[in-house]
Design a protein around this motif. Structure first.
Motif, mmCIF file in Angstrom:
data_model
loop_
_atom_site.group_PDB
_atom_site.id
_atom_site.type_symbol
_atom_site.label_atom_id
_atom_site.label_comp_id
_atom_site.label_asym_id
_atom_site.label_seq_id
_atom_site.Cartn_x
_atom_site.Cartn_y
_atom_site.Cartn_z
ATOM 1 N N ALA A 1 0.970 -1.410 -0.286
ATOM 2 C CA ALA A 1 0.242 -0.278 -0.043
ATOM 3 C C ALA A 1 0.687 1.022 0.102
ATOM 4 O O ALA A 1 0.274 2.163 -0.903
ATOM 5 N N SER A 2 1.801 1.218 0.905
ATOM 6 C CA SER A 2 2.551 2.122 0.532
ATOM 7 C C SER A 2 3.215 2.631 -0.814
ATOM 8 O O SER A 2 3.763 3.548 -1.365
ATOM 9 N N LEU A 3 3.856 1.859 -1.475
ATOM 10 C CA LEU A 3 4.462 1.680 -2.471
ATOM 11 C C LEU A 3 3.099 2.311 -3.456
ATOM 12 O O LEU A 3 3.541 2.488 -4.585
ATOM 13 N N GLY A 4 2.093 1.509 -3.796
ATOM 14 C CA GLY A 4 1.062 1.535 -4.086
ATOM 15 C C GLY A 4 0.761 3.725 -4.655
ATOM 16 O O GLY A 4 0.677 4.516 -5.095
ATOM 17 N N ALA A 5 0.787 3.974 -2.708
ATOM 18 C CA ALA A 5 0.420 5.377 -2.869
ATOM 19 C C ALA A 5 1.278 5.945 -3.264
ATOM 20 O O ALA A 5 0.962 7.507 -4.140
ATOM 21 N N TRP A 6 2.957 5.883 -3.526
ATOM 22 C CA TRP A 6 4.045 6.979 -3.620
ATOM 23 C C TRP A 6 3.957 6.988 -5.525
ATOM 24 O O TRP A 6 4.235 7.555 -6.072
ATOM 25 N N ALA A 7 3.498 5.615 -5.871
ATOM 26 C CA ALA A 7 3.234 5.454 -7.027
ATOM 27 C C ALA A 7 2.239 6.355 -7.306
ATOM 28 O O ALA A 7 2.028 7.517 -8.957
ATOM 29 N N ARG A 8 1.306 6.962 -7.599
ATOM 30 C CA ARG A 8 0.223 7.116 -7.048
ATOM 31 C C ARG A 8 0.349 8.544 -7.339
ATOM 32 O O ARG A 8 0.500 9.229 -8.286
ATOM 33 N N TYR A 9 1.498 8.923 -6.490
ATOM 34 C CA TYR A 9 1.563 10.284 -5.837
ATOM 35 C C TYR A 9 1.927 10.924 -7.095
ATOM 36 O O TYR A 9 2.258 12.052 -7.350
ATOM 37 N N GLY A 10 3.650 10.063 -7.904
ATOM 38 C CA GLY A 10 4.825 10.450 -8.534
ATOM 39 C C GLY A 10 4.145 10.264 -9.734
ATOM 40 O O GLY A 10 3.981 11.081 -10.180
ATOM 41 N N GLN A 11 2.578 9.432 -10.213
ATOM 42 C CA GLN A 11 1.985 9.733 -11.153
ATOM 43 C C GLN A 11 1.843 11.064 -11.313
ATOM 44 O O GLN A 11 1.201 11.772 -12.703
ATOM 45 N N THR A 12 0.910 11.223 -10.959
ATOM 46 C CA THR A 12 -0.202 13.263 -10.436
ATOM 47 C C THR A 12 0.203 14.066 -10.866
ATOM 48 O O THR A 12 0.070 14.833 -11.319
ATOM 49 N N LEU A 13 1.705 14.202 -10.330
ATOM 50 C CA LEU A 13 2.969 14.894 -10.115
ATOM 51 C C LEU A 13 2.844 14.478 -11.322
ATOM 52 O O LEU A 13 3.229 15.946 -12.674
#
Length: 127
Positions: free
Chosen positions: A12-24
């Motif tokens: 979940a931590s990795l998924g949230a970081w990926a989501r944030y990075g892709q959003t930026l």
């Protein structure tokens, strides 16, 4: 059970970081006039869910704990249906009904297609 919960938390931590990075990244490239970032996350997440569900069922030998962590934790934190709902509501409240309808249609149709494509590729890989 403890290993499953730990696996969900880590992924979940990795998924949230990926989501944030892709959003930026997507907002930098395409701006914020339309929720392209959330749309791209939902479509890619749907593809990955369709693909990895069958890959980890049929081809990739993962423990049940890791599989649950990856699919439930990782992709669950990565995809953004709640954000999709909020952004759609904002489009309608801001008088942008056409954009709202396009966003709903694009999200549903493209995400369903992506899940089907991922499942098709997984089932038809020459392995």
């Amino acid at each position: 059970m403890p290993l499953t919960l730990l696996s969900i938390a880590v992924f979940a931590s990795l998924g949230a970081w990926a989501r944030y990075g892709q959003t930026l990244l997507v907002q930098t490239l395409f701006g914020r006039e339309f929720p392209w970032a959330t749309l791209s996350i939902n479509v890619l997440g749907s593809f990955l869910m369709g693909f990895l569900f069958f890959e980890t069922l049929d081809r990739i030998n993962l423990s049940p704990e890791l599989r649950t962590g990856l699919l439930t934790g990782g992709l669950g934190a990565y995809t953004t249906f709640s954000t999709f709902s909020l952004e759609t509501m904002n489009l309608f409240e801001n008088g942008e009904a056409l954009r709202g309808v396009l966003y709903i249609g694009g999200s549903v149709v493209l995400s369903l297609f992506a899940a089907m494509l991922g499942a098709f590729l997984s089932r038809n890989l020459g392995v």
